[in-house]
Design a protein around this motif. Structure first.
Motif, PDB file in Angstrom:
ATOM      1  N   GLN A   1       7.024  36.730  37.516  1.00 36.06           N
ATOM      2  CA  GLN A   1       6.294  37.228  38.674  1.00 36.06           C
ATOM      3  C   GLN A   1       4.958  36.483  38.784  1.00 36.06           C
ATOM      4  OE1 GLN A   1       7.260  39.159  40.995  1.00 36.06           O
ATOM      5  NE2 GLN A   1       5.413  39.776  42.053  1.00 36.06           N
ATOM      6  N   VAL A   2       4.690  35.937  39.951  1.00 36.48           N
ATOM      7  CA  VAL A   2       3.432  35.229  40.176  1.00 36.48           C
ATOM      8  C   VAL A   2       2.314  36.246  40.364  1.00 36.48           C
ATOM      9  CG1 VAL A   2       2.202  33.642  41.674  1.00 36.48           C
ATOM     10  CG2 VAL A   2       4.633  33.266  41.193  1.00 36.48           C
ATOM     11  N   GLN A   3       1.216  36.031  39.660  1.00 35.41           N
ATOM     12  CA  GLN A   3       0.039  36.886  39.799  1.00 35.41           C
ATOM     13  C   GLN A   3      -1.188  36.023  40.054  1.00 35.41           C
ATOM     14  OE1 GLN A   3       0.291  39.179  36.074  1.00 35.41           O
ATOM     15  NE2 GLN A   3       0.966  40.933  37.296  1.00 35.41           N
TER      16      GLN A   3
ATOM     17  N   GLY B   1       2.259  32.891  36.005  1.00 37.36           N
ATOM     18  CA  GLY B   1       3.650  33.137  36.364  1.00 37.36           C
ATOM     19  C   GLY B   1       4.260  32.070  37.246  1.00 37.36           C
ATOM     20  N   GLY B   2       3.497  31.038  37.538  1.00 37.63           N
ATOM     21  CA  GLY B   2       4.010  29.949  38.359  1.00 37.63           C
ATOM     22  C   GLY B   2       2.974  28.844  38.450  1.00 37.63           C
TER      23      GLY B   2
ATOM     24  N   TYR C   1       4.587  25.267  47.083  1.00 36.84           N
ATOM     25  CA  TYR C   1       3.545  26.264  46.863  1.00 36.84           C
ATOM     26  C   TYR C   1       2.326  25.883  47.710  1.00 36.84           C
ATOM     27  CZ  TYR C   1       5.170  29.237  43.005  1.00 36.84           C
ATOM     28  OH  TYR C   1       5.824  30.162  42.243  1.00 36.84           O
TER      29      TYR C   1
ATOM     30  N   ASN D   1       3.460  35.252  50.213  1.00 34.45           N
ATOM     31  CA  ASN D   1       4.378  35.864  49.261  1.00 34.45           C
ATOM     32  C   ASN D   1       3.665  36.578  48.112  1.00 34.45           C
ATOM     33  OD1 ASN D   1       5.776  33.058  50.268  1.00 34.45           O
ATOM     34  ND2 ASN D   1       7.192  34.789  50.224  1.00 34.45           N
ATOM     35  N   TYR D   2       2.486  36.079  47.752  1.00 31.86           N
ATOM     36  CA  TYR D   2       1.738  36.662  46.649  1.00 31.86           C
ATOM     37  C   TYR D   2       0.256  36.741  47.025  1.00 31.86           C
ATOM     38  CZ  TYR D   2       5.987  35.065  44.306  1.00 31.86           C
ATOM     39  OH  TYR D   2       7.291  34.834  43.972  1.00 31.86           O
TER      40      TYR D   2
END
Length: 119
Positions: free
Chosen positions: A1-3, A26-27, A34, A107-108
């Protein structure tokens, strides 16, 4: 999960420069497709997109803020940063960093950080 986590000062004086950093976990920010954005929301107003840095390091800015805004990144720390110059009280807002992997969609989101511009 990207945070995402924003960091920076909560209070800055008029005419000074604001510097905020977004730390991503997380990414990787260099992952293809991105897009890292900075978005702000002044009190009682809507969201305002400020600018974006792409996975390959290209940048684009809101025309209304272009002369005062700079977005950069540190790939070794998986961070991207915002600088906003010549601050006025009208720059008081909650500042968010965000990542999009689908065009036109955020998305995040980071949790946001309140910046107050006041003497």
């Amino acid at each position: 999960q990207v945070q995402l986590q924003e960091s920076g000062p909560g209070l800055v004086k008029p005419s000074q420069t604001l510097s905020l950093t977004c730390t991503v976990s997380g990414g990787s920010i260099t992952t293809n497709n991105y897009f890292g954005s900075w978005i702000r929301q002044p009190p009682g107003k809507g969201l305002e997109w400020m600018g974006v840095i792409t996975y390959d390091g290209s940048t684009r800015y809101s025309p209304s803020l272009k002369s005062r805004t700079s977005i950069s990144r540190d790939t070794s720390k998986n961070q991207f940063s915002l600088q906003l110059t010549s601050l006025t009280p009208e720059d008081t807002a909650v500042y968010y960093c965000a990542i999009s992997v689908v065009p036109g969609t955020v998305n995040y989101w980071g949790q946001g950080t309140l910046v107050n511009v006041s003497s």
